[in-house]
Design an enzyme around this catalytic site. Sequence first.
Site, PDB file in Angstrom:
ATOM      1  N   ASP A 312      35.854 -54.861 133.985  1.00 18.68           N
ATOM      2  CA  ASP A 312      35.657 -55.401 132.645  1.00 18.68           C
ATOM      3  C   ASP A 312      35.164 -56.840 132.629  1.00 18.68           C
ATOM      4  OD1 ASP A 312      36.264 -53.063 131.365  1.00 18.68           O
ATOM      5  OD2 ASP A 312      38.381 -53.507 131.138  1.00 18.68           O
ATOM      6  N   GLY A 317      32.012 -58.629 130.919  1.00 17.37           N
ATOM      7  CA  GLY A 317      32.244 -60.015 130.543  1.00 17.37           C
ATOM      8  C   GLY A 317      33.416 -60.156 129.596  1.00 17.37           C
ATOM      9  N   TYR A 396      40.061 -50.680 124.607  1.00 16.92           N
ATOM     10  CA  TYR A 396      41.252 -51.478 124.936  1.00 16.92           C
ATOM     11  C   TYR A 396      41.105 -52.923 124.490  1.00 16.92           C
ATOM     12  CZ  TYR A 396      44.542 -48.664 127.701  1.00 16.92           C
ATOM     13  OH  TYR A 396      45.499 -47.773 128.110  1.00 16.92           O
ATOM     14  N   ASP A 601      41.465 -77.055 151.101  1.00 17.91           N
ATOM     15  CA  ASP A 601      41.464 -76.798 149.655  1.00 17.91           C
ATOM     16  C   ASP A 601      41.738 -75.306 149.470  1.00 17.91           C
ATOM     17  OD1 ASP A 601      40.979 -76.489 146.961  1.00 17.91           O
ATOM     18  OD2 ASP A 601      39.120 -77.647 146.960  1.00 17.91           O
TER      19      ASP A 601
END
Length: 673
Positions: A312, A317, A396, A601
């Site tokens: 999705d 998007g 949904y 990182d």
Amino acid sequence: MASAQEKAALCCGGPARDALRAAIAAPGKAVSMSAAGGGGERVVSAAGGGAVMDDIGSAAQPTTAKASSKGIPIMTRAQRFHPLDPLSAAEIAVAVATVRAAGKSPEDAMEYAECEATVKNYPPFVEAMKKRGVDDMELVMVDAWCAGYYSDADAPSRRLARPLIFCRTESDSPMENGYARPVEGIHVVVDMQNNIVIEFEDRKFVPLPPPDHLRNYTPGETRGGVDRSDVKPLIINQPEGPSFRINGYFVEWQKWNFRIGFTPKEGLVIYSVAYVDGSRGRRPIAHRLSFVEMVVPYGDPSEPHYRKNAFDAGEDGLGKNAHSLKKGCDCLGYIKYFDAHFTNFTGHVETIENCVCLHEEDHGILWKHQDWRTGLAEVRRSRRLTVSFICTVANYEYGFYWHFYQDGKIEAEVKLTGILSLGALMPGESRKYGTTIAPSLYAPVHQHFFVARMDMAVDCKPNEAHNQVVEVNVKVESAGTNNVHNNAFYAEEKILKSELQAMRDCDPSSARHWIVRNTRAVNRTGQPTGFRLVPGSNCLPFALPEAKFLRRAGFLKHNLWVTPYKSDEKFPGGEFPNQNPRLHEGLATWVKKDRPLEETDIVLWYVFGLTHIPRLEDWPVMPVEHIGFMLMPHGFFNCSPAVDVPPGTSDAADVKEAESPKAIQNGALVSKL
């Protein structure tokens, strides 16, 4: 180590950005820029001037513009933005014009609407619907599901959709639940680029399910029912206003501060999360938090349900499908809304007004203790700051929430609601792989998986990277001299030193959790400061390793992945998961490099899922299901950061004891069984 501004620059890479820079970055001018539809990350020139944030709700910013040699508007506004601020509508318009000038323009119509029109106008489809007793094409609903990748026929040489078909009962009822009548047996494939049907077959005649009298969810009589009459108003009153402060996209609340962003793929993004801790000042926790993917695989092996494996975020998007909360908001109290700007399917600028919601919520007891000797008590109520947005992807709805707490915790939560994706049954048929909801109507079993990407920066100053990840498992002490009473247990730590070591799964039996630690910052006991990732309820895919959808979604095979930050590793399925055979892309491929994870990182990829065995109570619209996880300080503070929360008021004007007149007799409250 890349700073936050350098990361913003790196994340905005690509031809669109380069074209835009070439077109509008005039020497001596400080110009904001991003890739077309770049969704909230921006490169800013180094020209002087302080950073002043504009309100995200203001689509139109005061600007001056002049035309380039190609006739493209150039924004000559002086620099006064933070590098992480989302783009305005005007800036996106400049980006789109730049990209269009460099090549072919995008198509001019909304893809989903065009797909529906293409199918409904296809003569063989019209005939197939007539066989099922439907002459009025206005009743037909076509949902353009992405094709996925199952064979070379799905190769990404062209963009394909395999639509799902539904049919409403009443043409004059726009709020009728059309998902209550799925159309089975019709096979359609649409070329989305050229808007043509390239495959069609009426494979099997399955009668339309009869209209279900419980199918609708609109108020009262409009759905053939009666609403409750005993719900009293609930009003949240903040007479002095909210406790948060907003400066453009920059948010400050209860020692927390961060920036809000938004992208078409992810939706809401939280940047530069930090906590102001007295004499220790501003202490960073994370560079960037977002939901980067979600996958919904269905467990029915029959056609068409085995192909229902929606990505999705990557295919549709989350941000592009976000709601304007003007049309219905679940928030109460004093609310700050933010707009979102990006390019739509036509290449034009689209603004979703009131897209992101920011507000405070009461959250019950924060802490309490009563001294039994003296009867004296101290209690504090908890409140949290919530930042959220909601999107609809076909049937949904998903609400995505980041909650910030007064005790230093950050909670990520997803709320699932909406309408089940159903299938039709032959008269008298039942299906092993789903739940019968109504006559000739069933809901297939399925799962919902979400991926949160968290670029951490626990106690890291700019350009520092001193984080590591530790896994903690609780062990029972072996019998012997150290456990003579057979009750001993302890927490065992293990450093995850490389990517392959950090492919981990949840284990409730050992209370497994993970800590991101700073190897050079310590608390008052000399222990490293850190933040703990605490899993909530979770699951793994109920599928065999050879399942085709796992080829694109290999990241679902583990609950936790850890990688060192790399600017082009943002989405676990790669940049474009639609129809991608996924041979050398995505998270499961990146970690094969087995890069070191100590003092770097750290990027956490947490995969969490929910297995949905549908219930009758999920129909016609599903009550919200909750799922998520917590980021919790672990030795980050020297004591509880919530001990300084002031007492609340308990005046009679503020707290009222509910009394029922019917339960009061002669001045006494009578208990009733």
